[in-house]
Design a protein around this motif. Structure first.
Motif, short mmCIF file in Angstrom:
data_model
loop_
_atom_site.label_atom_id
_atom_site.label_comp_id
_atom_site.label_asym_id
_atom_site.label_seq_id
_atom_site.Cartn_x
_atom_site.Cartn_y
_atom_site.Cartn_z
N ALA A 35 -4.74 36.53 8.91
CA ALA A 35 -5.04 36.40 10.21
C ALA A 35 -4.04 35.03 10.66
O ALA A 35 -4.64 34.14 10.53
N LEU A 36 -2.77 35.36 10.68
CA LEU A 36 -1.87 34.22 10.85
C LEU A 36 -1.12 34.38 12.32
O LEU A 36 -0.41 35.58 12.41
N PRO A 37 -0.93 33.53 13.15
CA PRO A 37 -0.34 33.70 14.37
C PRO A 37 1.15 34.23 14.21
O PRO A 37 1.74 33.61 13.31
N THR A 38 1.81 35.11 14.89
CA THR A 38 3.11 35.37 14.89
C THR A 38 3.69 35.40 16.21
O THR A 38 3.06 35.11 17.22
N ALA A 39 5.21 35.32 16.23
CA ALA A 39 5.77 35.05 17.52
C ALA A 39 7.11 35.79 17.44
O ALA A 39 7.83 36.05 16.18
N ILE A 40 7.74 36.19 18.52
CA ILE A 40 9.31 36.70 18.61
C ILE A 40 10.07 35.66 18.47
O ILE A 40 9.81 34.64 18.82
N GLY A 41 11.05 35.97 17.57
CA GLY A 41 11.95 34.74 17.22
C GLY A 41 13.31 34.96 17.81
O GLY A 41 13.68 36.02 18.25
N SER A 42 14.24 34.01 17.75
CA SER A 42 15.51 33.72 18.18
C SER A 42 16.11 33.15 17.13
O SER A 42 16.02 32.06 16.48
#
Length: 626
Positions: free
Chosen positions: A298-305
């Motif tokens: 359960a680790l937060p994720t994000a769209i990357g650039s």
């Protein structure tokens, strides 16, 4: 309407069915006129086949690169093959294998998904060759259900749903948990345990690697981060990672897009960067190899650039940052990580306020740290180290104190103090691994009795540009003999950094039972003395013990042994008991009973400064004949 990754709307159900079939190693017969299977199995892949891959070279939009099949390594991992490919491309001919490209989808046979770019053959590669994880086992992991109770309604994250029975002597062990006595957490020991659990064979193709992009992390704090995370397969580097939500960022993940696993965000940020392999509805698979191989996660994720791909003779890597928080990593498995856009990984805020510094880069630091048994204390230590490094960059002597309030859901708030004297420079980053606040968070999250939540950590860093320290240069016993029950006088010779030496005379009462003995008195700094504590038997007792780990920091303690013994039992401490009481407490029909310890008499004398050094003297105790 969201579009299927292969350009066909409305095929989500078909893709799920195909994934299940591929995961079971079955072939899917196609009716006349039916669309081709959008994935290609390993048994269909031949040497020399050509195709393309998708990855982000700059920004957020995936670009194509050519690939050519070299061959297939069968049973490379348990029940998993490896496809070897060449990647002729103007940029990849220079960078060769790239950390951060893990998960880049590879298509063969006219656009059928073959798998994920995931493995390199070695460091110092001379040609652009990579290993591809087949798509079938990755799609199988996407179907793995989350265990009941793993995502409670209050979003506690990767914790059991109910209190678990456990030995009061050792913490229960899971894939990321600390193996040790409850209340005895050590971050560096935990890191060694983690390194042993995730040890990987480096004799052949290895995972391309996940760059852990750091922002706001100082050089010394980065050294600590490398010590903690490199053995786990991450590559900490000061090359981005900061979270900067952008209005023009994509709303959802796409095949070949950049994805970040956001371990901490805010003023101090750390993000593992990789690539999305395949999106199905709200779920996706990425990386083509594990991050920690931790299973349910359960680790937060994000769209990357992606800003750029740095070319290196040893191993090139992508640098970038997060542009939109979205979803959580829910499965961390051999062939892939699985992300669910609808979930969110648990985090807690860490706030540090700086006082005593007129001009500082930042007076208040705010970061959100992922809530996890190993990650939380590791990231807190990195945050604390970074704040101190950015604030106290001096050649002058510095005395600092970090006062922390750790709030625990349903268990209130505990207050803890860390302190130190940096002589002519910065405190060592490794000091933060032993921080009392870090240890308390590690103890609470790794407790063996019940799920625990850290709600917040609020700290105040007080800085003084002085060496607030006395060195103990020697002691002098003023009375060679004293009567039992009377006081022995001791003179302390103390040396400051500058100015004249100081002399302090202290007194300590000699216990009556020492009559007729020669007693050794030990003079030690208060912060080095650990009082006797009962081994905790539940989370409430463990939390109550945390602020009692040492006596007053600015003090000197005179301690000596006495013949009697003490016991700890069920949260209580009896310091000095006669033999008959010990016999009465000793169990006759059970193996669980009070824990005995050698009794000490301690006298705590407050001081104006911290004390460095220790000494011993001996005194004769006469029988008091009056």
């Amino acid at each position: 309407m969201r579009t299927h990754p292969f350009g066909l709307p409305g095929l989500t159900g078909l893709a799920l069915f195909v994934g299940l079939v591929a995961g079971l190693g079955l072939s899917l017969p196609l009716a006349r006129g039916q669309a081709r299977n959008p994935t290609i199995g390993v048994n269909e892949i031949k040497e020399g086949m050509k195709g393309y891959g998708l990855t982000v070279f700059r920004g957020t939009v995936p670009e194509r690169f050519d690939v050519e099949v070299v061959g297939v390594l069968h049973n490379f991992r348990p029940s998993q093959d490896l496809i070897l490919i060449k990647t002729p491309h103007p940029r990849l001919n220079i960078t060769r294998n790239v950390k951060g490209m893990s998960g880049s989808p590879i298509y063969l046979d006219g656009g059928r998904l073959a798998g994920a770019y995931a493995y390199s053959l070695s460091n110092f590669q001379a040609e652009p060759v990579a290993g591809v994880t087949p798509i079938a086992p990755m799609l199988t992991e996407m179907q793995r259900p989350i265990p009941p109770g793993f995502w409670p309604s209050d979003r506690r994250g990767p914790l059991p749903a109910a209190p678990q029975p456990a030995s009061p002597r050792r913490a229960s062990l899971d894939s990321n948990g600390f193996e040790g006595a409850p209340g005895g957490y050590s971050l560096l020991a935990h890191a060694e345990q983690m390194a042993k659990r995730v040890a990987r064979d480096r004799s052949g193709p290895v995972p391309t690697g996940t760059p852990l992009l750091m922002a706001g992390v100082g050089d010394r704090a980065a050294q600590l981060a490398r010590k903690l995370f490199e053995p786990l397969g991450l590559e900490p580097m000061a090359a981005g990672g900061g979270q900067s939500p952008r209005a023009d960022a994509p709303q959802h993940y796409v095949d070949g897009g950049a994805i970040g696993v956001q371990l901490t965000s805010g003023d101090v940020s750390m993000m593992g960067l990789g690539t999305v392999t395949h999106v199905q509805g709200n779920k996706l698979v990425a990386f083509g190899h594990p991050m920690f191989n931790a299973g349910d996660s359960a680790l937060p994720t994000a769209i990357g650039s992606v800003l750029w791909i740095y070319a290196s003779e040893q191993h090139s890597f992508k640098v970038g940052e997060a542009v939109r928080p979205l979803g959580a990593l829910v499965q961390d498995r051999q062939s892939a990580i699985v992300i669910d856009e609808k979930q969110s990984g648990p985090t807690f805020p860490v706030r540090v306020e700086v006082k005593g510094v007129e001009v500082a880069p930042r007076k208040v630091w705010n970061s959100d740290v992922v809530e996890e048994k190993f990650m939380s204390p590791s990231l807190m230590a990195t945050v604390f180290g970074s704040v101190v490094e950015a604030t106290i960059s001096e050649r002058r002597d510095v005395t600092w104190q970090l006062h922390s309030k750790v709030s625990i859901k349903n268990h209130g708030t505990i207050e803890l103090d860390d302190f130190g004297v940096a002589v002519g420079g910065l405190p060592e980053a490794g000091e933060w691994a032993a921080s009392r606040a870090v240890r308390a968070v590690g103890d609470v999250l790794n407790n063996p009795w019940e799920p625990a939540r850290i709600e917040r950590v609020e700290s105040t860093l007080n800085v003084q540009y002085t060496r607030d320290l006395w060195r103990l240069r020697g002691v002098e016993l003023l009375d060679d003999e004293v009567d039992a029950g009377q006081r022995a006088r001791i003179t302390l010779h103390l040396s400051p950094f500058a100015g004249p030496d100081a002399v302090r005379t202290i007194e300590v009462t000699m216990a009556p039972e020492l009559a007729g003995r020669e007693v050794e008195l030990e003079i030690v700094p208060g912060y080095e003395v650990t009082p006797e504590l009962s081994a905790p038997e539940n989370l409430t007792q463990l939390i109550a013990n945390e602020p009692r780990q040492s006596v007053m920091p600015k003090s000197v303690v005179v301690q000596y042994r006495v013949p009697s013994q003490g016991v700890t039992y069920r949260g209580h401490v009896a310091a000095r008991l006669p033999d008959f009481a010990l016999d009465a407490l000793r169990p006759t029909h059970a193996s669980v009973g009070p824990d005995p310890f050698n009794s000490y008499v301690r006298t705590v004398i407050p001081m104006d400064r911290y004390i460095d050094g220790r000494d011993r003297v001996k005194v004769k105790v006469r029988e008091n004949l009056r």
